[in-house]
Each structure stands twice: as structure tokens, then as C-alpha cells.
Design a protein around this motif. Structure first.
Motif, PDB file in Angstrom:
ATOM      1  N   GLY A 148       0.788  -1.234   0.000  1.00  0.00           N
ATOM      2  CA  GLY A 148       0.000   0.000   0.000  1.00  0.00           C
ATOM      3  C   GLY A 148       0.818   1.281   0.000  1.00  0.00           C
ATOM      4  N   ILE A 149       0.097   2.368  -0.035  1.00  0.00           N
ATOM      5  CA  ILE A 149       0.718   3.688   0.048  1.00  0.00           C
ATOM      6  C   ILE A 149       1.268   3.888   1.460  1.00  0.00           C
ATOM      7  CG2 ILE A 149       0.312   6.168  -0.239  1.00  0.00           C
ATOM      8  CD1 ILE A 149      -0.001   4.447  -2.803  1.00  0.00           C
ATOM      9  N   CYS A 150       0.569   3.298   2.435  1.00  0.00           N
ATOM     10  CA  CYS A 150       1.037   3.409   3.823  1.00  0.00           C
ATOM     11  C   CYS A 150       2.400   2.750   3.982  1.00  0.00           C
ATOM     12  CB  CYS A 150       0.012   2.779   4.766  1.00  0.00           C
ATOM     13  SG  CYS A 150      -1.490   3.761   4.932  1.00  0.00           S
ATOM     14  N   GLY A 151       2.535   1.532   3.444  1.00  0.00           N
ATOM     15  CA  GLY A 151       3.829   0.843   3.527  1.00  0.00           C
ATOM     16  C   GLY A 151       4.918   1.630   2.810  1.00  0.00           C
ATOM     17  N   LEU A 152       4.562   2.180   1.665  1.00  0.00           N
ATOM     18  CA  LEU A 152       5.530   2.951   0.866  1.00  0.00           C
ATOM     19  C   LEU A 152       6.080   4.151   1.655  1.00  0.00           C
ATOM     20  CD1 LEU A 152       6.735   3.400  -2.031  1.00  0.00           C
ATOM     21  CD2 LEU A 152       4.751   4.879  -2.462  1.00  0.00           C
ATOM     22  N   ALA A 153       5.177   4.906   2.286  1.00  0.00           N
ATOM     23  CA  ALA A 153       5.606   6.098   3.032  1.00  0.00           C
ATOM     24  C   ALA A 153       6.537   5.712   4.184  1.00  0.00           C
ATOM     25  CB  ALA A 153       4.381   6.851   3.563  1.00  0.00           C
ATOM     26  N   ALA A 154       6.223   4.595   4.842  1.00  0.00           N
ATOM     27  CA  ALA A 154       7.075   4.153   5.963  1.00  0.00           C
ATOM     28  C   ALA A 154       8.432   3.667   5.452  1.00  0.00           C
ATOM     29  CB  ALA A 154       6.363   3.056   6.747  1.00  0.00           C
ATOM     30  N   ARG A 155       8.432   2.917   4.358  1.00  0.00           N
ATOM     31  CA  ARG A 155       9.700   2.400   3.800  1.00  0.00           C
ATOM     32  C   ARG A 155      10.580   3.531   3.301  1.00  0.00           C
ATOM     33  NH1 ARG A 155       6.383  -0.842   0.887  1.00  0.00           N
ATOM     34  NH2 ARG A 155       7.037  -0.049  -1.141  1.00  0.00           N
TER      35      ARG A 155
END
Ligand code: SME
Length: 161
Positions: A84-91
Motif C-alpha cells: 500500500g501507500i502506507c507501507g511505501l511512506a514508511a519504507r
């Protein structure tokens, strides 16, 4: 408003400075971390009409876990860092803005009415410990003012976690 004055979007825009002041006050008077995280979501959600879904995820190991939200219940209460976009922002450890979620294959749908999304990491020191996620039913709803507001909010939250 005279011709050449501020545009419709700006005229309708809430005062982000006043909102940030409310957020500071809410954080200051919070009775604990859970209360603080709920208060921040509430002030953001009530403060900006375009923020259709507002939530905070907390990073637990390799999973983003939804702490609290205002808006349609999401099927994505637990999001692996790889998704997701959430995972992307954290990574990537940076804010991700998706102006049109229909054009981004990484997007995990929460509500069929969502058109755009912004995800802002929350840092404690140099570590990502969570994120603020906001969805809007309006396409391209998130501009520089929103990014600034949410990044400043994330910083205030990170200082208190
Ligand atoms: N859209 C997010 C998932 C969370 S829901 O929108 C609340 C994503 O793509 O990671």
C-alpha cells in the motif's frame, strides 16, 4: 471577493495556522498517548472538510496497525510494510501524496468514494514509529498547505510518543 482575488479553493480553505494551534492545545492537554492520538485525528478530521477519512497507524514490528480513525471503517487495519501507500511512506521515510488513487496500482482501497490520499510518517528521533493517513473524496485534494500541516502535526506527535 473582487476579480483576481483568492480562488475558490483558497476561500474555502480552513485556517491551517488556527488548526495547528488547536492541535498543539489538544496534544498539550492529552492525558496519555492513546488520548493524544485520538485527539489529533479528531481535530484534523473536524478541521478540514476535505479530510474524508483520517487515521493514525502505529508501526509494530513490520506491520502498520491502525490506532484510531474517523471515517468509513477500513478493511486495512493492519498493513505490512511492503504493502500500500502506507507501507511505501514508511519504507521511504517520507510523505507520499496520491492525487488520483485510481491511477496508482499500489493503493489499497478503503472506500470506493476515495479519490486522493496523503500519508505522512511520524518519526521518533530517526525512527519511523507511525503515520498519519488522510483520504479525500475529492481528487487532488492535498496541496502544499496540507503537507505542511500534516508534517508539522506528525512532528508534534512524534515528540510526545
Ligand atoms: N489506502 C491505504 C490503506 C489505508 S486505507 O486508505 C484507510 C494504502 O494504500 O496503504
Amino acid at each position: 471577493m473582487t476579480a483576481g482575488g483568492i480562488g475558490e479553493r483558497d476561500a474555502a480553505a480552513p485556517d491551517r495556522g488556527a488548526l495547528l494551534k488547536k492541535i498543539r492545545e489538544a496534544i498539550h492537554s492529552a492525558t496519555g498517548k492513546d488520548d493524544l492520538l485520538r485527539a489529533v485525528v479528531r481535530v484534523l478530521s473536524e478541521g478540514v472538510g476535505d479530510y474524508t477519512w483520517t487515521g493514525i497507524y502505529i508501526l509494530e514490528g513490520d506491520t502498520l496497525v491502525l490506532h484510531n480513525q474517523i471515517g468509513t471503517p477500513t478493511p486495512h487495519e493492519r498493513i505490512p510494510l511492503g504493502a500500500g501507500i502506507c507501507g511505501l511512506a514508511a519504507r521511504e521515510r517520507k510523505t507520499v501524496v496520491v492525487p488520483d488513487v485510481g491511477l496508482d496500482s499500489r493503493y489499497l482501497a478503503c472506500s470506493p468514494t476515495t479519490r486522493s490520499e496523503i500519508v505522512v510518517p511520524i518519526f521518533k528521533g530517526s525512527e519511523v514509529v507511525g503515520e498519519i493517513d488522510v483520504d479525500s473524496d475529492r481528487q487532488d485534494a492535498f496541496g502544499e498547505e496540507d503537507r505542511r500541516l500534516l508534517e508539522e502535526t506528525a512532528q508534534l506527535v512524534g515528540e510526545r510518543l
